[in-house]
Design an enzyme around this catalytic site. Structure first.
Site, PDB file in Angstrom:
ATOM      1  N   GLY A   1      31.892 -67.554 -75.381  1.00  6.72           N
ATOM      2  CA  GLY A   1      33.152 -67.950 -74.615  1.00  6.72           C
ATOM      3  C   GLY A   1      33.565 -67.121 -73.455  1.00  6.72           C
ATOM      4  N   ALA A   2      34.757 -67.457 -72.803  1.00  7.41           N
ATOM      5  CA  ALA A   2      35.122 -66.661 -71.702  1.00  7.41           C
ATOM      6  C   ALA A   2      34.238 -66.707 -70.820  1.00  7.41           C
ATOM      7  CB  ALA A   2      35.356 -65.205 -71.972  1.00  7.41           C
TER       8      ALA A   2
ATOM      9  N   HIS B   1      27.331 -67.568 -67.265  1.00  9.37           N
ATOM     10  CA  HIS B   1      27.091 -68.692 -68.227  1.00  9.37           C
ATOM     11  C   HIS B   1      26.997 -70.313 -67.717  1.00  9.37           C
ATOM     12  CE1 HIS B   1      30.127 -65.956 -70.443  1.00  9.37           C
ATOM     13  NE2 HIS B   1      28.990 -65.965 -71.224  1.00  9.37           N
TER      14      HIS B   1
ATOM     15  N   GLN C   1      28.263 -60.119 -85.385  1.00 11.31           N
ATOM     16  CA  GLN C   1      27.483 -59.316 -84.340  1.00 11.31           C
ATOM     17  C   GLN C   1      28.474 -58.209 -83.677  1.00 11.31           C
ATOM     18  OE1 GLN C   1      26.574 -62.828 -81.973  1.00 11.31           O
ATOM     19  NE2 GLN C   1      26.962 -61.514 -79.925  1.00 11.31           N
TER      20      GLN C   1
ATOM     21  N   ASP D   1      21.297 -59.926 -71.234  1.00 13.60           N
ATOM     22  CA  ASP D   1      21.115 -59.380 -72.575  1.00 13.60           C
ATOM     23  C   ASP D   1      19.605 -59.482 -72.658  1.00 13.60           C
ATOM     24  OD1 ASP D   1      24.012 -59.237 -73.205  1.00 13.60           O
ATOM     25  OD2 ASP D   1      23.713 -61.264 -72.577  1.00 13.60           O
TER      26      ASP D   1
ATOM     27  N   GLN E   1      18.406 -58.934 -76.199  1.00 13.06           N
ATOM     28  CA  GLN E   1      18.691 -60.109 -77.164  1.00 13.06           C
ATOM     29  C   GLN E   1      17.897 -61.144 -77.248  1.00 13.06           C
ATOM     30  OE1 GLN E   1      23.159 -61.464 -77.776  1.00 13.06           O
ATOM     31  NE2 GLN E   1      22.512 -62.801 -76.259  1.00 13.06           N
TER      32      GLN E   1
ATOM     33  N   SER F   1      30.144 -60.394 -66.569  1.00 14.57           N
ATOM     34  CA  SER F   1      30.362 -60.244 -67.860  1.00 14.57           C
ATOM     35  C   SER F   1      31.803 -60.513 -68.530  1.00 14.57           C
ATOM     36  CB  SER F   1      30.088 -58.764 -68.536  1.00 14.57           C
ATOM     37  OG  SER F   1      30.410 -58.585 -69.835  1.00 14.57           O
TER      38      SER F   1
END
Ligand code: AMP
Length: 312
Positions: free
Chosen positions: A34-35, A40, A64, A155, A158, A217
């Site tokens: 979110g945010a 995104h 996490q 990321d 990730q 970010s």
């Protein structure tokens, strides 16, 4: 119209019904904390363009976060997020409760043998971070069962961890890339033909940046005005590396870059490393990798920022 679902059963019922109605249905999935920002949204737009249905999840996954303060301070502007998702015409928002994601509680995490990925770079600085990521992504994939999974290069480690989880989830052991032995070339896309159960195709999307180069970010909002201006120095350094790597040995470039970033007021490099872009093992000579990546984590004040560039 966007459908908001909070329960696993509802997501599964909805998607099963859609799949049955359509015969074949391509589902793209964008998991987030979110945010939401343009980074995104770029993933959601790409998924919309390439699939019949796009599912976005928003879940601030507690397992996490190794630092409880970071978890507490993580921004959660859910109404703004929903407005943004409506703007990009996301089809489904999955907004789960913790008990839906962790029916056995957040203390009972599955162990994933992530090999050297687990305690390297981000893993070294954030103990158990990737264990939490592996658990939540595996669970979300079980629920949504997408055809394509959209992840940001921002990321980078990730993405490697999730590639590993996806490969391991439904693959015979013998086809797994051997991260632990530090071998290169675990060509994950090549594995697909050997796998009985289809697994989502992982699509790594470019980093979306602010005008001055800072990687977008959700944590950027925590920077003060002067920290925000100074933080652009991180990407400036990475762009210098991307454009001048041939002129230096990796070790020289690394030392220079760390010194220069550390000279930015309030900035402290946590790590800056040149790695093989496939296996994420450190390299000390450009010849060691066909494609490399320079990955860094920098603390600006108490905000930890990640960035990377591919070389070449
Ligand atoms: P997060 O909400 O930070 O977990 O991010 C959700 C997804 O968006 C992850 O796959 C991120 O890598 C991706 N993402 C975050 N920031 C950016 C960015 N600046 N550009 C592209 N993708 C991003």
């Amino acid at each position: 119209m966007m459908i908001l679902l909070k329960q696993v059963g509802h997501v599964q019922d909805f998607l099963t019904r859609k799949r049955m109605e359509k015969g074949t249905l391509l589902i793209g999935f964008v998991p987030t904390l979110g945010a939401l920002h343009e980074g995104h949204l770029s993933l959601i737009r790409r998924s919309k363009a390439e699939n019949d249905l796009t599912v976005c999840s928003i879940y601030v996954n507690p397992t996490q976060f190794n630092d409880p303060k970071d978890l507490e301070k993580y921004p959660r502007p859910i109404e703004k997020d929903i407005a943004l998702l409506l703007e990009v015409q996301c089809d489904i928002l999955f907004l789960p409760y913790t008990k839906e994601i962790y029916p056995d509680g957040i203390q009972n995490l599955k162990d994933y043998d992530l090999g050297k990925l687990e305690n390297f770079l981000e893993g070294a600085s954030r103990p158990n971070h990737f264990k939490g990521v592996a658990n939540v992504v595996d669970r979300l994939l079980q629920i949504v069962q997408p055809d394509r999974l959209y992840l940001g290069q921002k990321d980078f480690q990730q993405v490697k961890v999730i590639e590993w989880v996806v490969a391991r989830g439904k693959t015979e052991e013998k086809f797994l890339p051997d991260w632990q032995a530090g071998k290169r070339d675990p060509d994950l896309s090549g594995l697909k033909s050997k796998i009985k159960n289809p697994k989502p195709e992982i699509i790594m999307c470019d980093i979306v940046r602010e005008e001055d180069g800072l990687a977008m970010s959700s944590r950027n909002v925590r920077l003060t005005a002067s920290q925000r201006i100074n933080a652009a120095g991180i990407s400036k350094e990475l762009f210098f590396i991307r454009d001048h790597w041939k002129e230096f040995e990796p070790e020289t470039l690394k030392k220079q870059a760390i010194d220069r970033i550390n000279s930015i007021p309030g900035a402290r490099v946590d790590y800056l490393e040149f790695c093989d872009a496939v296996s994420l093992t450190s390299i000390h000579d450009w010849k060691e990798a066909e494609h490399s990546v320079c990955v860094t984590a920098v603390k600006v004040g108490d905000v930890r920022l990640l960035d990377n560039v591919m070389i070449p």
